[in-house]
Design a protein around this motif. Structure first.
Motif, PDB file in Angstrom:
ATOM      1  N   MET A 191       0.841  -1.178   0.000  1.00 31.63           N
ATOM      2  CA  MET A 191       0.000   0.000   0.000  1.00 31.63           C
ATOM      3  C   MET A 191       0.894   1.253   0.000  1.00 31.63           C
ATOM      4  N   GLU A 192       0.613   2.173  -0.846  1.00 31.00           N
ATOM      5  CA  GLU A 192       1.375   3.408  -0.957  1.00 31.00           C
ATOM      6  C   GLU A 192       0.996   4.375   0.164  1.00 31.00           C
ATOM      7  N   THR A 193       2.015   4.972   0.783  1.00 30.53           N
ATOM      8  CA  THR A 193       1.772   5.964   1.825  1.00 30.53           C
ATOM      9  C   THR A 193       1.539   7.315   1.176  1.00 30.53           C
ATOM     10  N   LEU A 194       0.457   7.954   1.528  1.00 29.52           N
ATOM     11  CA  LEU A 194       0.164   9.279   1.013  1.00 29.52           C
ATOM     12  C   LEU A 194       0.915  10.298   1.847  1.00 29.52           C
ATOM     13  N   ARG A 195       1.440  11.318   1.212  1.00 30.36           N
ATOM     14  CA  ARG A 195       2.243  12.323   1.910  1.00 30.36           C
ATOM     15  C   ARG A 195       1.601  13.697   1.785  1.00 30.36           C
ATOM     16  N   LEU A 196       1.811  14.490   2.820  1.00 28.72           N
ATOM     17  CA  LEU A 196       1.368  15.874   2.783  1.00 28.72           C
ATOM     18  C   LEU A 196       2.315  16.654   1.875  1.00 28.72           C
ATOM     19  N   THR A 197       1.786  17.578   1.120  1.00 27.78           N
ATOM     20  CA  THR A 197       2.597  18.382   0.210  1.00 27.78           C
ATOM     21  C   THR A 197       2.953  19.715   0.864  1.00 27.78           C
ATOM     22  N   GLU A 198       3.881  20.419   0.260  1.00 25.08           N
ATOM     23  CA  GLU A 198       4.238  21.751   0.757  1.00 25.08           C
ATOM     24  C   GLU A 198       3.011  22.664   0.753  1.00 25.08           C
ATOM     25  N   GLN A 199       2.160  22.511  -0.244  1.00 19.14           N
ATOM     26  CA  GLN A 199       0.935  23.320  -0.313  1.00 19.14           C
ATOM     27  C   GLN A 199       0.002  22.989   0.855  1.00 19.14           C
ATOM     28  N   ASP A 200      -0.066  21.726   1.231  1.00 23.39           N
ATOM     29  CA  ASP A 200      -0.865  21.328   2.393  1.00 23.39           C
ATOM     30  C   ASP A 200      -0.355  22.014   3.657  1.00 23.39           C
ATOM     31  N   PHE A 201       0.963  21.993   3.846  1.00 28.70           N
ATOM     32  CA  PHE A 201       1.554  22.638   5.022  1.00 28.70           C
ATOM     33  C   PHE A 201       1.296  24.139   5.009  1.00 28.70           C
ATOM     34  N   LYS A 202       1.453  24.757   3.850  1.00 34.36           N
ATOM     35  CA  LYS A 202       1.244  26.204   3.743  1.00 34.36           C
ATOM     36  C   LYS A 202      -0.212  26.575   4.036  1.00 34.36           C
ATOM     37  N   ARG A 203      -1.133  25.841   3.463  1.00 42.65           N
ATOM     38  CA  ARG A 203      -2.554  26.115   3.669  1.00 42.65           C
ATOM     39  C   ARG A 203      -2.922  25.982   5.156  1.00 42.65           C
ATOM     40  N   CYS A 204      -2.419  24.946   5.778  1.00 43.37           N
ATOM     41  CA  CYS A 204      -2.694  24.727   7.200  1.00 43.37           C
ATOM     42  C   CYS A 204      -2.088  25.842   8.054  1.00 43.37           C
ATOM     43  N   ALA A 205      -0.846  26.191   7.788  1.00 42.22           N
ATOM     44  CA  ALA A 205      -0.186  27.252   8.549  1.00 42.22           C
ATOM     45  C   ALA A 205      -0.906  28.588   8.368  1.00 42.22           C
ATOM     46  N   ASP A 206      -1.327  28.878   7.161  1.00 42.76           N
ATOM     47  CA  ASP A 206      -2.067  30.121   6.905  1.00 42.76           C
ATOM     48  C   ASP A 206      -3.399  30.127   7.647  1.00 42.76           C
ATOM     49  N   THR A 207      -4.093  29.001   7.634  1.00 42.72           N
ATOM     50  CA  THR A 207      -5.387  28.900   8.306  1.00 42.72           C
ATOM     51  C   THR A 207      -5.249  29.104   9.812  1.00 42.72           C
ATOM     52  N   LEU A 208      -4.221  28.482  10.390  1.00 38.90           N
ATOM     53  CA  LEU A 208      -4.013  28.560  11.842  1.00 38.90           C
ATOM     54  C   LEU A 208      -3.186  29.774  12.270  1.00 38.90           C
ATOM     55  N   GLU A 209      -2.670  30.499  11.266  1.00 36.69           N
ATOM     56  CA  GLU A 209      -1.828  31.682  11.500  1.00 36.69           C
ATOM     57  C   GLU A 209      -0.610  31.340  12.354  1.00 36.69           C
ATOM     58  N   ILE A 210       0.075  30.270  11.933  1.00 36.39           N
ATOM     59  CA  ILE A 210       1.312  29.857  12.585  1.00 36.39           C
ATOM     60  C   ILE A 210       2.355  29.571  11.508  1.00 36.39           C
ATOM     61  N   LYS A 211       3.580  29.294  11.942  1.00 35.42           N
ATOM     62  CA  LYS A 211       4.658  29.027  10.992  1.00 35.42           C
ATOM     63  C   LYS A 211       4.562  27.610  10.433  1.00 35.42           C
TER      64      LYS A 211
END
Length: 54
Positions: free
Chosen positions: A1-21
């Protein structure tokens, strides 16, 4: 089974939403899922299970 990974865009979107680094999000992801990335299957995140706490 292939492991799905978070992308840089995922990290950026989350950080922007939570207003953190982005580094804070990546630190939590690294501690919680280690080398496995983000998900073991769609909608099934990898988490750190600490039996001694439960």
């Amino acid at each position: 089974m292939e492991t799905l990974r978070l992308t840089e865009q995922d990290f950026k979107r989350c950080a922007d939403t939570l207003e953190i680094k982005i580094a804070a999000i990546k630190a939590v992801q690294e501690v919680e899922s280690g080398v496995k990335g983000g998900f073991v299957a769609p909608n099934r995140p990898v988490i750190l299970f600490e039996g001694h706490i439960f």
